[in-house]
Motif scaffolding. Structure first.
Motif, PDB file in Angstrom:
ATOM      1  N   PHE A 147       0.839  -1.203   0.000  1.00 50.73           N
ATOM      2  CA  PHE A 147       0.000   0.000   0.000  1.00 50.73           C
ATOM      3  C   PHE A 147       0.875   1.255   0.000  1.00 50.73           C
ATOM      4  O   PHE A 147       0.614   2.199  -0.745  1.00 50.73           O
ATOM      5  CB  PHE A 147      -0.952  -0.006   1.195  1.00 50.73           C
ATOM      6  N   ALA A 148       1.922   1.256   0.807  1.00 49.80           N
ATOM      7  CA  ALA A 148       2.822   2.412   0.855  1.00 49.80           C
ATOM      8  C   ALA A 148       3.477   2.648  -0.505  1.00 49.80           C
ATOM      9  O   ALA A 148       3.570   3.790  -0.966  1.00 49.80           O
ATOM     10  CB  ALA A 148       3.889   2.205   1.929  1.00 49.80           C
ATOM     11  N   LEU A 149       3.900   1.581  -1.172  1.00 46.50           N
ATOM     12  CA  LEU A 149       4.513   1.709  -2.494  1.00 46.50           C
ATOM     13  C   LEU A 149       3.521   2.266  -3.511  1.00 46.50           C
ATOM     14  O   LEU A 149       3.873   3.137  -4.315  1.00 46.50           O
ATOM     15  CB  LEU A 149       5.041   0.357  -2.965  1.00 46.50           C
ATOM     16  N   LEU A 150       2.289   1.805  -3.466  1.00 46.76           N
ATOM     17  CA  LEU A 150       1.266   2.314  -4.383  1.00 46.76           C
ATOM     18  C   LEU A 150       1.004   3.808  -4.146  1.00 46.76           C
ATOM     19  O   LEU A 150       0.832   4.571  -5.093  1.00 46.76           O
ATOM     20  CB  LEU A 150      -0.020   1.508  -4.263  1.00 46.76           C
ATOM     21  N   VAL A 151       0.980   4.209  -2.887  1.00 52.39           N
ATOM     22  CA  VAL A 151       0.777   5.623  -2.566  1.00 52.39           C
ATOM     23  C   VAL A 151       1.961   6.442  -3.072  1.00 52.39           C
ATOM     24  O   VAL A 151       1.784   7.534  -3.626  1.00 52.39           O
ATOM     25  CB  VAL A 151       0.561   5.821  -1.049  1.00 52.39           C
ATOM     26  N   LEU A 152       3.168   5.925  -2.926  1.00 58.51           N
ATOM     27  CA  LEU A 152       4.345   6.633  -3.430  1.00 58.51           C
ATOM     28  C   LEU A 152       4.307   6.766  -4.949  1.00 58.51           C
ATOM     29  O   LEU A 152       4.608   7.822  -5.497  1.00 58.51           O
ATOM     30  CB  LEU A 152       5.623   5.895  -3.015  1.00 58.51           C
ATOM     31  N   LEU A 153       3.915   5.711  -5.626  1.00 60.91           N
ATOM     32  CA  LEU A 153       3.844   5.745  -7.090  1.00 60.91           C
ATOM     33  C   LEU A 153       2.745   6.670  -7.597  1.00 60.91           C
ATOM     34  O   LEU A 153       2.815   7.156  -8.733  1.00 60.91           O
ATOM     35  CB  LEU A 153       3.639   4.336  -7.639  1.00 60.91           C
ATOM     36  N   ALA A 154       1.750   6.934  -6.768  1.00 56.63           N
ATOM     37  CA  ALA A 154       0.661   7.827  -7.178  1.00 56.63           C
ATOM     38  C   ALA A 154       1.168   9.228  -7.505  1.00 56.63           C
ATOM     39  O   ALA A 154       0.542   9.940  -8.287  1.00 56.63           O
ATOM     40  CB  ALA A 154      -0.403   7.894  -6.090  1.00 56.63           C
ATOM     41  N   GLY A 155       2.297   9.611  -6.955  1.00 59.66           N
ATOM     42  CA  GLY A 155       2.863  10.923  -7.249  1.00 59.66           C
ATOM     43  C   GLY A 155       3.508  11.015  -8.616  1.00 59.66           C
ATOM     44  O   GLY A 155       3.966  12.073  -9.025  1.00 59.66           O
ATOM     45  N   THR A 156       3.539   9.898  -9.355  1.00 60.78           N
ATOM     46  CA  THR A 156       4.158   9.894 -10.683  1.00 60.78           C
ATOM     47  C   THR A 156       3.130   9.759 -11.803  1.00 60.78           C
ATOM     48  O   THR A 156       3.501   9.772 -12.970  1.00 60.78           O
ATOM     49  CB  THR A 156       5.167   8.732 -10.812  1.00 60.78           C
ATOM     50  N   ILE A 157       1.855   9.616 -11.452  1.00 64.77           N
ATOM     51  CA  ILE A 157       0.794   9.443 -12.437  1.00 64.77           C
ATOM     52  C   ILE A 157      -0.181  10.611 -12.297  1.00 64.77           C
ATOM     53  O   ILE A 157      -0.710  10.830 -11.199  1.00 64.77           O
ATOM     54  CB  ILE A 157       0.049   8.102 -12.222  1.00 64.77           C
ATOM     55  N   PRO A 158      -0.407  11.352 -13.388  1.00 71.63           N
ATOM     56  CA  PRO A 158      -1.329  12.495 -13.272  1.00 71.63           C
ATOM     57  C   PRO A 158      -2.682  12.079 -12.696  1.00 71.63           C
ATOM     58  O   PRO A 158      -3.214  11.028 -13.051  1.00 71.63           O
ATOM     59  CB  PRO A 158      -1.477  12.982 -14.716  1.00 71.63           C
ATOM     60  N   ILE A 159      -3.191  12.852 -11.793  1.00 71.93           N
ATOM     61  CA  ILE A 159      -4.477  12.694 -11.116  1.00 71.93           C
ATOM     62  C   ILE A 159      -4.443  11.617 -10.023  1.00 71.93           C
ATOM     63  O   ILE A 159      -5.229  11.643  -9.095  1.00 71.93           O
ATOM     64  CB  ILE A 159      -5.646  12.403 -12.101  1.00 71.93           C
ATOM     65  N   ALA A 160      -3.509  10.674 -10.084  1.00 69.27           N
ATOM     66  CA  ALA A 160      -3.484   9.564  -9.130  1.00 69.27           C
ATOM     67  C   ALA A 160      -3.204  10.018  -7.700  1.00 69.27           C
ATOM     68  O   ALA A 160      -3.709   9.400  -6.751  1.00 69.27           O
ATOM     69  CB  ALA A 160      -2.471   8.511  -9.549  1.00 69.27           C
ATOM     70  N   SER A 161      -2.436  11.068  -7.514  1.00 68.60           N
ATOM     71  CA  SER A 161      -2.148  11.500  -6.139  1.00 68.60           C
ATOM     72  C   SER A 161      -3.404  12.016  -5.445  1.00 68.60           C
ATOM     73  O   SER A 161      -3.537  11.902  -4.234  1.00 68.60           O
ATOM     74  CB  SER A 161      -1.042  12.548  -6.097  1.00 68.60           C
ATOM     75  N   PHE A 162      -4.351  12.568  -6.223  1.00 66.05           N
ATOM     76  CA  PHE A 162      -5.604  13.022  -5.626  1.00 66.05           C
ATOM     77  C   PHE A 162      -6.438  11.830  -5.150  1.00 66.05           C
ATOM     78  O   PHE A 162      -7.041  11.863  -4.082  1.00 66.05           O
ATOM     79  CB  PHE A 162      -6.410  13.855  -6.630  1.00 66.05           C
TER      80      PHE A 162
END
Length: 108
Positions: free
Chosen positions: A82-97
């Motif tokens: 889960f932590a890795l997925l959250v970190l990767l969300a910062g590299t995909i547009p809109i995913a961090s939201f």
């Protein structure tokens, strides 16, 4: 004198959740600007300056996002996946939201 037993559940996160939420939004907005404004300006408008400026800012802010996310993940006891997925969300547009909403619900 024995020390108190540590609980296996999540610990109070205090200021870490609002800090994470702030950096998730900043990182997300920066990436959206980079992908949907700066890159088209570079290739369609022949102006590489927005890419250089916004790209550098996003890079530095993403590093801060990583640190803040890891601190929150440790405190809230996220699984490594889960932590890795959250970190990767910062590299995909809109995913961090999207990740920010999931993390907020999970922590609260």
């Amino acid at each position: 004198m024995s020390s108190p037993a540590k609980s296996a559940g999540p610990r109070p996160v205090g200021f870490r959740l609002p800090l994470y939420r702030t950096f998730a939004w900043i990182t997300g907005v920066g990436l959206v600007l980079l992908v949907f404004y700066a890159v088209p300006m570079k290739y369609l408008g022949d102006d590489p300056r927005p890419t250089a400026i916004i790209g550098m800012l996003h890079g530095f802010l993403y590093m801060a996002y990583i640190v803040v996310t890891l601190v929150l993940a440790e405190r809230a006891r996220f699984t490594p996946v889960f932590a890795l997925l959250v970190l990767l969300a910062g590299t995909i547009p809109i995913a961090s939201f999207v990740a920010e909403r999931k993390v907020t619900r999970r922590v609260q």
